[in-house]
Design a protein around this motif. Sequence first.
Motif, PDB file in Angstrom:
ATOM      1  N   PHE A  22       0.667  -1.062   0.054  1.00 24.67           N
ATOM      2  CA  PHE A  22       0.192  -0.002   0.402  1.00 24.67           C
ATOM      3  C   PHE A  22       0.769   1.589  -0.254  1.00 24.67           C
ATOM      4  O   PHE A  22       0.648   2.001  -0.811  1.00 24.67           O
ATOM      5  N   ARG A  23       1.863   1.578   0.788  1.00 25.95           N
ATOM      6  CA  ARG A  23       3.286   2.504   1.185  1.00 25.95           C
ATOM      7  C   ARG A  23       3.319   2.827  -0.232  1.00 25.95           C
ATOM      8  O   ARG A  23       4.198   4.308  -0.999  1.00 25.95           O
ATOM      9  N   ASP A  42     -20.233   0.139  -6.579  1.00 23.69           N
ATOM     10  CA  ASP A  42     -19.080   0.582  -5.514  1.00 23.69           C
ATOM     11  C   ASP A  42     -17.918   0.245  -5.512  1.00 23.69           C
ATOM     12  O   ASP A  42     -16.854   1.023  -5.338  1.00 23.69           O
ATOM     13  N   ALA A  50      -8.013  15.604  -5.524  1.00 24.16           N
ATOM     14  CA  ALA A  50      -7.487  15.121  -3.809  1.00 24.16           C
ATOM     15  C   ALA A  50      -9.001  14.362  -4.221  1.00 24.16           C
ATOM     16  O   ALA A  50      -9.120  13.570  -2.855  1.00 24.16           O
ATOM     17  N   ARG A  55      -9.546  11.136  -4.405  1.00 24.13           N
ATOM     18  CA  ARG A  55      -8.678   9.717  -3.717  1.00 24.13           C
ATOM     19  C   ARG A  55      -9.207   9.576  -2.191  1.00 24.13           C
ATOM     20  O   ARG A  55      -9.015   9.113  -1.575  1.00 24.13           O
ATOM     21  N   ARG A  56      -9.868  11.064  -1.467  1.00 23.30           N
ATOM     22  CA  ARG A  56     -10.119  11.397  -0.048  1.00 23.30           C
ATOM     23  C   ARG A  56     -11.842  10.296   0.134  1.00 23.30           C
ATOM     24  O   ARG A  56     -12.126   9.276   0.510  1.00 23.30           O
ATOM     25  N   ALA A  85     -10.031   6.062  -0.035  1.00 29.26           N
ATOM     26  CA  ALA A  85      -9.757   5.859   0.602  1.00 29.26           C
ATOM     27  C   ALA A  85     -10.917   5.895   1.530  1.00 29.26           C
ATOM     28  O   ALA A  85     -10.993   4.712   2.572  1.00 29.26           O
ATOM     29  N   GLU A  86     -12.372   6.000   1.604  1.00 31.38           N
ATOM     30  CA  GLU A  86     -12.793   6.165   3.071  1.00 31.38           C
ATOM     31  C   GLU A  86     -13.763   5.293   2.467  1.00 31.38           C
ATOM     32  O   GLU A  86     -14.340   4.612   3.531  1.00 31.38           O
ATOM     33  N   GLN A  87     -14.543   4.794   1.312  1.00 25.34           N
ATOM     34  CA  GLN A  87     -14.762   3.597   0.863  1.00 25.34           C
ATOM     35  C   GLN A  87     -13.929   2.761   1.126  1.00 25.34           C
ATOM     36  O   GLN A  87     -14.545   1.103   1.814  1.00 25.34           O
ATOM     37  N   ARG A  88     -12.717   2.494   0.864  1.00 27.18           N
ATOM     38  CA  ARG A  88     -11.756   1.299   1.862  1.00 27.18           C
ATOM     39  C   ARG A  88     -11.647   1.150   2.751  1.00 27.18           C
ATOM     40  O   ARG A  88     -11.792   0.113   2.780  1.00 27.18           O
ATOM     41  N   LEU A  89     -11.835   2.129   3.542  1.00 25.32           N
ATOM     42  CA  LEU A  89     -11.512   2.022   5.293  1.00 25.32           C
ATOM     43  C   LEU A  89     -13.373   1.054   5.665  1.00 25.32           C
ATOM     44  O   LEU A  89     -12.846   0.122   6.632  1.00 25.32           O
ATOM     45  N   LEU A  90     -14.214   1.990   4.981  1.00 26.75           N
ATOM     46  CA  LEU A  90     -15.170   0.762   5.206  1.00 26.75           C
ATOM     47  C   LEU A  90     -15.528  -0.542   4.739  1.00 26.75           C
ATOM     48  O   LEU A  90     -16.108  -1.215   5.842  1.00 26.75           O
ATOM     49  N   LYS A  91     -15.094  -0.516   3.349  1.00 26.24           N
ATOM     50  CA  LYS A  91     -14.916  -1.998   2.557  1.00 26.24           C
ATOM     51  C   LYS A  91     -14.195  -3.018   4.101  1.00 26.24           C
ATOM     52  O   LYS A  91     -14.759  -4.017   3.935  1.00 26.24           O
ATOM     53  N   SER A  92     -12.555  -2.491   4.232  1.00 25.86           N
ATOM     54  CA  SER A  92     -12.122  -3.583   4.851  1.00 25.86           C
ATOM     55  C   SER A  92     -12.446  -3.427   6.446  1.00 25.86           C
ATOM     56  O   SER A  92     -12.606  -5.144   6.675  1.00 25.86           O
TER      57      SER A  92
END
Lengths: 322, 322
Positions: free
Chosen positions: B42-43, B157, B260, B263-264, B267-274
Amino acid sequence: MPVPSSDLVDRVLTGETAAIARLLSRAERGDAEVYPALGAIFRHAGRAHVVGITGVSGSGKSSLVTRLARAGRDGGRKVAVVAVDPSSPFSGGSILGDRIRMNELAADPGIFIRSMATHGSLGGLARSTLDAVDILDSAGFDLVMIETVGVGQDEIDIVQAAHSVVVVSAPGLGDDIQAIKAGILEIADIHVVNKSDRSDAHKTIADLKAMITMGAQAAGATGRKVPVLASSAISGEGIDELVAAIDSHLGALQRTGELAARRRRIAEQRLLKSAEQILRASFDRRRDGRTTELVERMMRGEIDPHTAARKLLKLIDQEKQG
Amino acid sequence: MPVPSSDLVDRVLTGETAAIARLLSRAERGDAEVYPALGAIFRHAGRAHVVGITGVSGSGKSSLVTRLARAGRDGGRKVAVVAVDPSSPFSGGSILGDRIRMNELAADPGIFIRSMATHGSLGGLARSTLDAVDILDSAGFDLVMIETVGVGQDEIDIVQAAHSVVVVSAPGLGDDIQAIKAGILEIADIHVVNKSDRSDAHKTIADLKAMITMGAQAAGATGRKVPVLASSAISGEGIDELVAAIDSHLGALQRTGELAARRRRIAEQRLLKSAEQILRASFDRRRDGRTTELVERMMRGEIDPHTAARKLLKLIDQEKQG
């Protein structure tokens, strides 16, 4: 002044139409203050036969549901319908459908029909639809039908919260539609080919039977034989047979003990959907606070989604205690 | 002996095809031991232009993606495709599609194509698809295309995790298909009508432009003008224009600062899906233990889904500490 929830619950349990409508609206909005009422309702649910009815647009599914509701009512049952109708932003389909059907049936308090709006998230819709089923169940409706357009995983999750699943097809919908439907073939307890008055209906029935046979062979024979019925929502032909097949499916579930297994699966799904809902609601509440920090660290590549998600779950648990 | 993850990550970062394929398989299975590797990957992600390409079956979308991949490669870019293909249980579509396309392009290490299987849950698929995008991004691919069939919320999504979204239509797919597509109209950054060699293509283009105008009026004018292009994956006509439109969209995102914001959102969607994925995985692990108790209390009506879900989230948080 808003009606206190405890009073509202009592009135829902006696089957008062206005109270049911009000609690359904609160559940659909998903405000936190509705949860105690839903908790009280839940203890009284579990008596109704919940039937999921799914099929693509153009199959005449809504007319068929109206026929089924009337047939169930003629048989002395109280009947409720929850219609999940993710219409396009341009059609306003659910509102229109509601009006037409309400005009037809609204004079009878033993029938209740509700369209659920799809405000963006189908995930949230799954939760509010199942809450609506509980409310109608606890209000004394014997038969609660969930009507959906059978497309997408969330919709499949919704319809699988039913004890009996009816999949509606129709002639003349084209090959692409058939391809989409293949995904919901395996969840059907009963197939019905609507518009049986059309001359090409027999071909659709034959195609469907062939697909089911292929699917059964691919999956390995399970022994369960899924009936394929024909109906015409316009003439009323085949409706009695469909009602009989739905009743007979419930009887078979009870006899074989499969009903308990389905209830367990439904409870598991509801538990997960509710947890996901809490997650999303908590995330939305914290958009200006610590979740923003997590998101920004992700955007800078300092933290990966999985680690950030673990931290998010931690925040939610702290919130519950705080 | 399994390859250690740290070694595998190093090899992925140098763009080694076999290492990429192996890490993709591990990510797709979603085993817990893949998370440190994904965290390391990811980095290094965040350089690629991620393009979502969606359209119903029959639109010629896969051929168009193949054309785009080749055009991108001819322009000197490394190109990867992640195809999300929820095929029917009977078609085996994704495997077949993979073979055909791999034969065509596999000789070139600057092109990588991967079909994601849909093992039941589209929710899990969203997570593994976005992990795959990160892996390919970190491996040095300049252009990563996500190809989906545009039906259902989870698919929307997935495709919204792209920087640029291309919606593919085609003449002759019928009205029902158009209705389904209405739901994805608003997420398009670029529309392309494929099969422009057909005589009825001009009507589809005109209809689409009319729908977009209606939609823009309904939503209130946003100022953003979504281009409607025509292409033929067979003749190659319009492909260069589509490549230019995709590049130009990225340029506009960068100029306006909207990149930007996207991208935000991603990132939000990925956080929730994870987080949802952790929830489901934890639930599955505990099926014989305390979650079973929660489910059984729900089945007895002793506890409602919302309260049970709060307890489930609590259990998951304790698990992390234990």
